[in-house]
Design a protein around this motif. Structure first.
Motif, PDB file in Angstrom:
ATOM      1  N   LEU A 131       0.676  -1.165  -0.045  1.00 42.41           N
ATOM      2  CA  LEU A 131       0.044  -0.025  -0.021  1.00 42.41           C
ATOM      3  C   LEU A 131       0.751   1.264   0.079  1.00 42.41           C
ATOM      4  CD1 LEU A 131      -2.890  -1.025   2.291  1.00 42.41           C
ATOM      5  CD2 LEU A 131      -2.631  -1.278  -0.244  1.00 42.41           C
ATOM      6  N   ASN A 132       2.079   1.233   0.451  1.00 40.53           N
ATOM      7  CA  ASN A 132       2.971   2.314   0.615  1.00 40.53           C
ATOM      8  C   ASN A 132       3.149   2.992  -0.723  1.00 40.53           C
ATOM      9  OD1 ASN A 132       4.448  -0.149   1.061  1.00 40.53           O
ATOM     10  ND2 ASN A 132       6.101   1.173   0.789  1.00 40.53           N
ATOM     11  N   TRP A 133       3.218   2.201  -1.983  1.00 39.61           N
ATOM     12  CA  TRP A 133       3.504   2.489  -3.132  1.00 39.61           C
ATOM     13  C   TRP A 133       2.302   2.977  -3.971  1.00 39.61           C
ATOM     14  CZ3 TRP A 133       8.442   2.766  -3.907  1.00 39.61           C
ATOM     15  CH2 TRP A 133       9.192   1.523  -2.912  1.00 39.61           C
ATOM     16  N   LEU A 134       1.134   3.198  -3.270  1.00 38.76           N
ATOM     17  CA  LEU A 134      -0.085   3.657  -4.005  1.00 38.76           C
ATOM     18  C   LEU A 134      -0.415   5.048  -3.298  1.00 38.76           C
ATOM     19  CD1 LEU A 134      -1.961   0.404  -3.782  1.00 38.76           C
ATOM     20  CD2 LEU A 134      -0.511   1.355  -5.592  1.00 38.76           C
ATOM     21  N   PRO A 135      -0.859   5.988  -4.364  1.00 41.00           N
ATOM     22  CA  PRO A 135      -1.146   7.253  -3.810  1.00 41.00           C
ATOM     23  C   PRO A 135      -2.692   7.626  -3.349  1.00 41.00           C
ATOM     24  CG  PRO A 135      -1.018   7.358  -6.205  1.00 41.00           C
ATOM     25  CD  PRO A 135      -0.396   6.076  -5.745  1.00 41.00           C
ATOM     26  N   ASP A 136      -3.453   6.613  -3.844  1.00 39.78           N
ATOM     27  CA  ASP A 136      -4.770   6.897  -3.486  1.00 39.78           C
ATOM     28  C   ASP A 136      -5.523   5.414  -3.122  1.00 39.78           C
ATOM     29  OD1 ASP A 136      -7.938   7.112  -3.790  1.00 39.78           O
ATOM     30  OD2 ASP A 136      -7.435   8.140  -5.618  1.00 39.78           O
ATOM     31  N   ILE A 137      -5.840   5.472  -1.795  1.00 42.96           N
ATOM     32  CA  ILE A 137      -6.217   4.163  -1.260  1.00 42.96           C
ATOM     33  C   ILE A 137      -7.524   3.991  -1.529  1.00 42.96           C
ATOM     34  CG2 ILE A 137      -6.357   2.882   0.920  1.00 42.96           C
ATOM     35  CD1 ILE A 137      -3.572   2.666  -0.280  1.00 42.96           C
ATOM     36  N   ASP A 180       0.958  12.558   8.659  1.00 49.79           N
ATOM     37  CA  ASP A 180       1.592  13.225   7.358  1.00 49.79           C
ATOM     38  C   ASP A 180       1.722  12.021   6.255  1.00 49.79           C
ATOM     39  OD1 ASP A 180       2.937  13.988   5.224  1.00 49.79           O
ATOM     40  OD2 ASP A 180       4.833  14.726   6.212  1.00 49.79           O
ATOM     41  N   GLU A 181       0.736  11.947   5.231  1.00 47.63           N
ATOM     42  CA  GLU A 181       0.564  10.625   4.565  1.00 47.63           C
ATOM     43  C   GLU A 181       1.330  10.802   3.170  1.00 47.63           C
ATOM     44  OE1 GLU A 181      -3.095   8.504   4.615  1.00 47.63           O
ATOM     45  OE2 GLU A 181      -3.502   9.237   6.380  1.00 47.63           O
ATOM     46  N   GLY A 182       2.009  11.856   3.017  1.00 45.62           N
ATOM     47  CA  GLY A 182       2.979  11.979   1.857  1.00 45.62           C
ATOM     48  C   GLY A 182       2.465  12.770   0.792  1.00 45.62           C
ATOM     49  N   PRO A 183       3.171  12.798  -0.455  1.00 51.66           N
ATOM     50  CA  PRO A 183       4.008  11.795  -0.726  1.00 51.66           C
ATOM     51  C   PRO A 183       5.496  12.101  -0.117  1.00 51.66           C
ATOM     52  CG  PRO A 183       3.592  13.471  -2.454  1.00 51.66           C
ATOM     53  CD  PRO A 183       2.561  13.631  -1.399  1.00 51.66           C
ATOM     54  N   GLU A 184       6.302  11.095  -0.264  1.00 52.30           N
ATOM     55  CA  GLU A 184       7.665  11.328   0.394  1.00 52.30           C
ATOM     56  C   GLU A 184       8.532  10.696  -0.529  1.00 52.30           C
ATOM     57  OE1 GLU A 184       8.364   7.906   3.686  1.00 52.30           O
ATOM     58  OE2 GLU A 184       7.598   9.826   4.329  1.00 52.30           O
ATOM     59  N   ALA A 185       9.853  11.521  -0.803  1.00 48.92           N
ATOM     60  CA  ALA A 185      10.768  10.665  -1.709  1.00 48.92           C
ATOM     61  C   ALA A 185      11.289   9.678  -0.955  1.00 48.92           C
ATOM     62  CB  ALA A 185      11.884  11.975  -1.979  1.00 48.92           C
ATOM     63  N   SER A 186      11.867   8.465  -1.529  1.00 46.28           N
ATOM     64  CA  SER A 186      12.237   7.633  -0.718  1.00 46.28           C
ATOM     65  C   SER A 186      13.374   6.844  -1.563  1.00 46.28           C
ATOM     66  CB  SER A 186      11.286   6.476  -0.324  1.00 46.28           C
ATOM     67  OG  SER A 186      10.537   6.147  -1.242  1.00 46.28           O
ATOM     68  N   GLY A 187      13.639   5.620  -1.336  1.00 43.93           N
ATOM     69  CA  GLY A 187      14.694   4.897  -2.265  1.00 43.93           C
ATOM     70  C   GLY A 187      16.112   4.678  -1.721  1.00 43.93           C
ATOM     71  N   GLY A 188      17.131   5.194  -2.686  1.00 50.71           N
ATOM     72  CA  GLY A 188      18.576   4.965  -2.588  1.00 50.71           C
ATOM     73  C   GLY A 188      18.973   3.700  -2.882  1.00 50.71           C
ATOM     74  N   PRO A 189      20.435   3.721  -3.177  1.00 54.99           N
ATOM     75  CA  PRO A 189      20.886   2.696  -3.734  1.00 54.99           C
ATOM     76  C   PRO A 189      20.686   1.221  -2.992  1.00 54.99           C
ATOM     77  CG  PRO A 189      22.566   3.851  -2.764  1.00 54.99           C
ATOM     78  CD  PRO A 189      21.162   4.659  -2.578  1.00 54.99           C
ATOM     79  N   GLY A 190      20.835   0.094  -3.757  1.00 55.35           N
ATOM     80  CA  GLY A 190      20.753  -1.338  -3.195  1.00 55.35           C
ATOM     81  C   GLY A 190      19.198  -1.292  -2.639  1.00 55.35           C
ATOM     82  N   THR A 191      18.863  -2.261  -1.823  1.00 58.13           N
ATOM     83  CA  THR A 191      17.491  -2.850  -1.681  1.00 58.13           C
ATOM     84  C   THR A 191      17.549  -3.407  -0.169  1.00 58.13           C
ATOM     85  OG1 THR A 191      15.951  -4.484  -2.350  1.00 58.13           O
ATOM     86  CG2 THR A 191      18.153  -4.963  -3.080  1.00 58.13           C
ATOM     87  N   TYR A 192      16.353  -3.225   0.158  1.00 56.17           N
ATOM     88  CA  TYR A 192      16.114  -4.032   1.585  1.00 56.17           C
ATOM     89  C   TYR A 192      16.718  -5.510   1.654  1.00 56.17           C
ATOM     90  CZ  TYR A 192      12.064  -5.988  -0.730  1.00 56.17           C
ATOM     91  OH  TYR A 192      11.332  -6.554  -1.710  1.00 56.17           O
ATOM     92  N   ALA A 193      16.639  -6.322   0.713  1.00 58.42           N
ATOM     93  CA  ALA A 193      17.099  -7.382   0.358  1.00 58.42           C
ATOM     94  C   ALA A 193      18.450  -7.767   0.267  1.00 58.42           C
ATOM     95  CB  ALA A 193      16.340  -8.320  -0.602  1.00 58.42           C
ATOM     96  N   ASP A 194      19.387  -6.569  -0.252  1.00 56.82           N
ATOM     97  CA  ASP A 194      20.635  -6.598  -0.511  1.00 56.82           C
ATOM     98  C   ASP A 194      21.240  -5.081  -0.212  1.00 56.82           C
ATOM     99  OD1 ASP A 194      23.339  -6.893  -0.969  1.00 56.82           O
ATOM    100  OD2 ASP A 194      23.006  -7.993  -2.755  1.00 56.82           O
ATOM    101  N   ARG A 208       2.680   7.150   3.222  1.00 58.97           N
ATOM    102  CA  ARG A 208       2.490   6.405   4.809  1.00 58.97           C
ATOM    103  C   ARG A 208       0.977   6.448   5.018  1.00 58.97           C
ATOM    104  NH1 ARG A 208       6.589   2.922   4.644  1.00 58.97           N
ATOM    105  NH2 ARG A 208       8.633   3.715   4.602  1.00 58.97           N
ATOM    106  N   HIS A 209       0.158   5.605   4.475  1.00 64.84           N
ATOM    107  CA  HIS A 209      -1.066   5.781   4.845  1.00 64.84           C
ATOM    108  C   HIS A 209      -1.472   5.158   6.101  1.00 64.84           C
ATOM    109  CE1 HIS A 209      -1.744   6.391   0.534  1.00 64.84           C
ATOM    110  NE2 HIS A 209      -0.952   5.176   0.271  1.00 64.84           N
ATOM    111  N   SER A 210      -2.252   5.977   6.930  1.00 59.49           N
ATOM    112  CA  SER A 210      -2.730   5.764   8.276  1.00 59.49           C
ATOM    113  C   SER A 210      -3.794   4.680   8.371  1.00 59.49           C
ATOM    114  CB  SER A 210      -3.305   6.902   8.922  1.00 59.49           C
ATOM    115  OG  SER A 210      -4.567   7.238   8.465  1.00 59.49           O
TER     116      SER A 210
END
Length: 270
Positions: A131-137, A180-194, A208-210
């Motif tokens: 859900l955090n990747w969607l602007p309109d719940i 504050d439900e966003g939008p917010e810039a995120s990301g960065g190099p790599g990934t949570y898995a590596d 960040r939808h409540s």
């Protein structure tokens, strides 16, 4: 932020397209073990969903289909949908390799009804980090309702939004605005898995939808909420203050105050 927010779909798709092959090779996803025993579902998911044999299930934002195929292995008739072509290609290959019957479709989640050509399902499933990747719940919930057959259910398992307002080191100080439900810039190099993975497409946009936003959207789409369960454990190191138990389950330290880290919702269509 305005320019990034306007390009959220383009940026997020490039980010996920690039990370599909990375994720397939990481210990985080444990694909060798999955191939031996295709079951990546969490204990409370299978307990709360019950027997799915013979039921039709669509998995929205399925990534490369690990959870989708886990439901197939339990006897569901599954469709996986994701906006990343490399993810869908990988999911289809994995299904063939495992000998599991599954259909995978490339589509934005908001276009899911058209992608399945109006087909309806017994179960709509979405899980962790979707859900955090969607602007309109509200729009997402409307799509879910359209996909469900009468008497069908939505099952959603997600990371709890409250856990992301606390500091990383101790998990005891509020450092972010919950409302504050966003939008917010995120990301960065790599990934949570590596985290060490070398990547080129690193800009993403998240929301960040409540919990109230999610619950209200589901109810507003005409679905009857059967339960909302909050859980005191999670499945990756969301906070440095958490402790690992049983391989991939993270909990609060013994004696520390607890707060919800994940939640699950089951809602039904009349």
């Amino acid at each position: 932020m305005g320019d990034l927010a306007g390009r959220w779909r383009e940026l997020n798709r490039a980010y996920w397209d690039e990370r599909v092959p990375v994720h397939l090779g990481t210990a985080f996803y444990g694909m060798e073990g999955f191939r031996a025993r295709p079951d990546s579902l969490k204990g409370f998911e299978t307990a709360e969903m019950g027997d799915v044999r013979g039921r039709s299930l669509i998995h929205l934002q399925c990534h490369f289909g690990r959870d989708t195929l886990s439901w197939a292995a339990r006897g569901a008739r599954v469709t996986g949908l994701d906006f990343s072509p490399p993810a869908i290609e990988a999911a289809s290959r994995l299904a063939t390799e495992l000998g599991l019957h599954a259909r995978f479709l490339t589509s934005d989640v908001y276009d899911a009804v058209a992608a399945v050509e109006g087909e309806i399902f017994d179960i709509v499933y979405a899980s962790f980090g979707a859900l955090n990747w969607l602007p309109d719940i509200t729009r997402w919930a409307s799509v879910v309702a359209e996909l469900l057959a009468p008497g069908g259910c939505l099952y959603l398992a997600e990371f709890h939004p409250f856990s992301f307002v606390l500091d990383d080191e101790t998990g005891s100080r509020v450092t972010h605005d919950y409302f504050d439900e966003g939008p917010e810039a995120s990301g960065g190099p790599g990934t949570y898995a590596d985290e060490a993975a070398v990547t080129e497409h690193n800009d993403t946009v998240e929301w960040r939808h409540s919990l109230a936003t999610v619950v209200s959207a589901i109810a507003g789409a005409g679905l009857r909420i059967r339960f909302l369960h909050e859980h005191d454990h999670t499945f990756y190191l969301q906070r440095q203050s958490l402790e690992c138990h049983d391989g991939d389950i993270y909990r609060h330290p013994e004696g520390a105050p607890r707060y919800p880290l994940t939640y699950s919702i089951r809602a039904e269509k009349a």
